[in-house]
Design an enzyme around this catalytic site. Sequence first.
Site, PDB file in Angstrom:
ATOM      1  N   ASP A  47      63.896  38.407  54.564  1.00 20.00           N
ATOM      2  CA  ASP A  47      64.761  38.966  53.533  1.00 20.00           C
ATOM      3  C   ASP A  47      65.228  37.790  52.701  1.00 20.00           C
ATOM      4  O   ASP A  47      65.648  36.756  53.247  1.00 20.00           O
ATOM      5  CB  ASP A  47      65.951  39.740  54.103  1.00 20.00           C
ATOM      6  CG  ASP A  47      66.571  40.642  53.030  1.00 20.00           C
ATOM      7  OD1 ASP A  47      65.836  41.472  52.467  1.00 20.00           O
ATOM      8  OD2 ASP A  47      67.772  40.501  52.736  1.00 20.00           O
ATOM      9  N   THR A 107      41.499  12.640  70.515  1.00 17.08           N
ATOM     10  CA  THR A 107      41.356  12.447  71.956  1.00 17.08           C
ATOM     11  C   THR A 107      39.906  12.604  72.365  1.00 17.08           C
ATOM     12  O   THR A 107      39.174  13.393  71.768  1.00 17.08           O
ATOM     13  CB  THR A 107      42.222  13.455  72.748  1.00 17.08           C
ATOM     14  OG1 THR A 107      42.136  13.128  74.136  1.00 17.08           O
ATOM     15  CG2 THR A 107      41.738  14.892  72.564  1.00 17.08           C
ATOM     16  N   ASN A 108      39.514  11.833  73.375  1.00 18.04           N
ATOM     17  CA  ASN A 108      38.202  12.027  73.988  1.00 18.04           C
ATOM     18  C   ASN A 108      38.345  12.774  75.312  1.00 18.04           C
ATOM     19  O   ASN A 108      37.387  12.915  76.060  1.00 18.04           O
ATOM     20  CB  ASN A 108      37.518  10.671  74.209  1.00 18.04           C
ATOM     21  CG  ASN A 108      37.259   9.952  72.889  1.00 18.04           C
ATOM     22  OD1 ASN A 108      36.805  10.566  71.929  1.00 18.04           O
ATOM     23  ND2 ASN A 108      37.582   8.667  72.824  1.00 18.04           N
ATOM     24  N   ASN A 109      39.562  13.237  75.615  1.00 11.93           N
ATOM     25  CA  ASN A 109      39.844  13.921  76.876  1.00 11.93           C
ATOM     26  C   ASN A 109      39.607  15.425  76.675  1.00 11.93           C
ATOM     27  O   ASN A 109      40.313  16.087  75.903  1.00 11.93           O
ATOM     28  CB  ASN A 109      41.307  13.628  77.257  1.00 11.93           C
ATOM     29  CG  ASN A 109      41.724  14.297  78.543  1.00 11.93           C
ATOM     30  OD1 ASN A 109      41.370  15.446  78.799  1.00 11.93           O
ATOM     31  ND2 ASN A 109      42.503  13.586  79.345  1.00 11.93           N
ATOM     32  N   LYS A 128      42.659  17.798  77.391  1.00 11.02           N
ATOM     33  CA  LYS A 128      43.672  17.825  76.321  1.00 11.02           C
ATOM     34  C   LYS A 128      43.176  18.616  75.127  1.00 11.02           C
ATOM     35  O   LYS A 128      43.913  19.401  74.532  1.00 11.02           O
ATOM     36  CB  LYS A 128      43.965  16.398  75.839  1.00 11.02           C
ATOM     37  CG  LYS A 128      44.916  15.656  76.710  1.00 11.02           C
ATOM     38  CD  LYS A 128      45.283  14.343  76.048  1.00 11.02           C
ATOM     39  CE  LYS A 128      45.990  13.461  77.055  1.00 11.02           C
ATOM     40  NZ  LYS A 128      46.333  12.154  76.472  1.00 11.02           N
ATOM     41  N   LYS A 131      55.215  24.662  45.604  1.00 10.30           N
ATOM     42  CA  LYS A 131      56.039  25.790  46.046  1.00 10.30           C
ATOM     43  C   LYS A 131      55.989  25.913  47.566  1.00 10.30           C
ATOM     44  O   LYS A 131      57.017  26.136  48.212  1.00 10.30           O
ATOM     45  CB  LYS A 131      55.584  27.090  45.376  1.00 10.30           C
ATOM     46  CG  LYS A 131      56.463  28.270  45.803  1.00 10.30           C
ATOM     47  CD  LYS A 131      56.247  29.539  45.020  1.00 10.30           C
ATOM     48  CE  LYS A 131      57.207  30.617  45.533  1.00 10.30           C
ATOM     49  NZ  LYS A 131      57.003  31.921  44.910  1.00 10.30           N
ATOM     50  N   PHE A 190      56.523  35.391  42.158  1.00 12.45           N
ATOM     51  CA  PHE A 190      56.971  36.755  41.887  1.00 12.45           C
ATOM     52  C   PHE A 190      58.500  36.741  41.839  1.00 12.45           C
ATOM     53  O   PHE A 190      59.119  35.679  41.962  1.00 12.45           O
ATOM     54  CB  PHE A 190      56.445  37.731  42.959  1.00 12.45           C
ATOM     55  CG  PHE A 190      56.961  37.466  44.344  1.00 12.45           C
ATOM     56  CD1 PHE A 190      56.390  36.479  45.131  1.00 12.45           C
ATOM     57  CD2 PHE A 190      58.026  38.188  44.871  1.00 12.45           C
ATOM     58  CE1 PHE A 190      56.871  36.211  46.415  1.00 12.45           C
ATOM     59  CE2 PHE A 190      58.509  37.933  46.149  1.00 12.45           C
ATOM     60  CZ  PHE A 190      57.925  36.937  46.915  1.00 12.45           C
ATOM     61  N   ARG A 195      61.239  30.139  51.334  1.00 13.76           N
ATOM     62  CA  ARG A 195      60.397  30.885  52.279  1.00 13.76           C
ATOM     63  C   ARG A 195      59.601  29.934  53.170  1.00 13.76           C
ATOM     64  O   ARG A 195      59.482  30.140  54.378  1.00 13.76           O
ATOM     65  CB  ARG A 195      59.470  31.831  51.500  1.00 13.76           C
ATOM     66  CG  ARG A 195      58.653  32.760  52.385  1.00 13.76           C
ATOM     67  CD  ARG A 195      58.086  33.933  51.598  1.00 13.76           C
ATOM     68  NE  ARG A 195      59.168  34.765  51.126  1.00 13.76           N
ATOM     69  CZ  ARG A 195      59.483  34.938  49.846  1.00 13.76           C
ATOM     70  NH1 ARG A 195      58.767  34.374  48.893  1.00 13.76           N
ATOM     71  NH2 ARG A 195      60.510  35.691  49.526  1.00 13.76           N
TER      72      ARG A 195
END
Lengths: 202, 202
Positions: A69, A9-11, A14, A176, A153, A182
């Site tokens: 978890d 963007t050139n705004n 924004k 991964k 791990f 995760r």
Amino acid sequence: MASRLVIATNNAGKLREIRALLQPLEILSPADLDLNLEVEETGDTFIENARLKATAFAQASGLVALADDSGLEVDALEGAPGVLSARYGTPDLNDQGRCQLLLHNLKEHTDLVKRTARFRCAMVATAADGRSCHSEGACDGLIASAPAGDGGFGYDPVFYLPQFQQTMAQVDAKVKNKISHRSQALNRIIPLLLQTFAELRS
Amino acid sequence: MASRLVIATNNAGKLREIRALLQPLEILSPADLDLNLEVEETGDTFIENARLKATAFAQASGLVALADDSGLEVDALEGAPGVLSARYGTPDLNDQGRCQLLLHNLKEHTDLVKRTARFRCAMVATAADGRSCHSEGACDGLIASAPAGDGGFGYDPVFYLPQFQQTMAQVDAKVKNKISHRSQALNRIIPLLLQTFAELRS
């Protein structure tokens, strides 16, 4: 090096807003806050245990706390080790010992394609005032016949990904980060985090 | 000051992975890259225009480019100014002039509750090789009878939010960041960005 994203963007208005909305979070470990907290994981599900941890750390720190978890479900073992993944076997076992125990317990299941399993991850973010959000992620694979690889791990060395013909401990970290339980849970919780905790954008 | 999030874990492996997954993006403006690009917005929809801009900036920079196209739809004006929001009226008008023109065009609609409108935002992210993702967001409000406030930009001073009894240019930046069409589109595109462009996590 941080990854780069150009805002098309050139705004100026924004650009200013998008920069503010994308500002980095400062990620703290318990050690960064001198927090020494052991939370008993008494829940029956990943979500319950993640909630216990997030709540304890949020109350102790006064900050928004994000807890994970996660664990491994092996179909031939009826979902074990599941929520007990980090405490599988006897307390003296380390990651390597737990991998060996798992392989031992699967020794009668010699057909690799029947050793189906999945990593599951639940994430819960909580503020001290009780506001909360959560997400889940999963990643399917097979339990290898022997450990391989030294990345990651936990059970990563025995978690075989047929599509990459490598274990989770062997694949590139980029891979991964794209496929793991995760990363999927984290991708899902990020927008909820930003919506639930307005303070993360100030 | 960056906002702070504590990761509720004593597991070094989890902490390392979550930190890597949450690493900040370096946000670049076209000026940061000495890119001087004017993209003609010839699309009929916000998404099409966002796609034109994202594609042009991605090809010019070789980076992943994130474009926003947004505008105001006023029901009493049959959805105008819509995709022409930034070019409403004559080219000499600035934000203030366009707000005045909008108020002028609504002068016969004196009942505030009938001056319903919404800000819409479409976001498209594209890489030079064509990989792409997109999202949308919207925020409902009413067109005020006169401009108020000096925050934000564009039509913010005439966009009245009944639930806050303020215009979008008056509400606190935290509020705007929570409810705006742009923040909603951004919240939705962030997980897609991370999934679509693995390079943003390396």
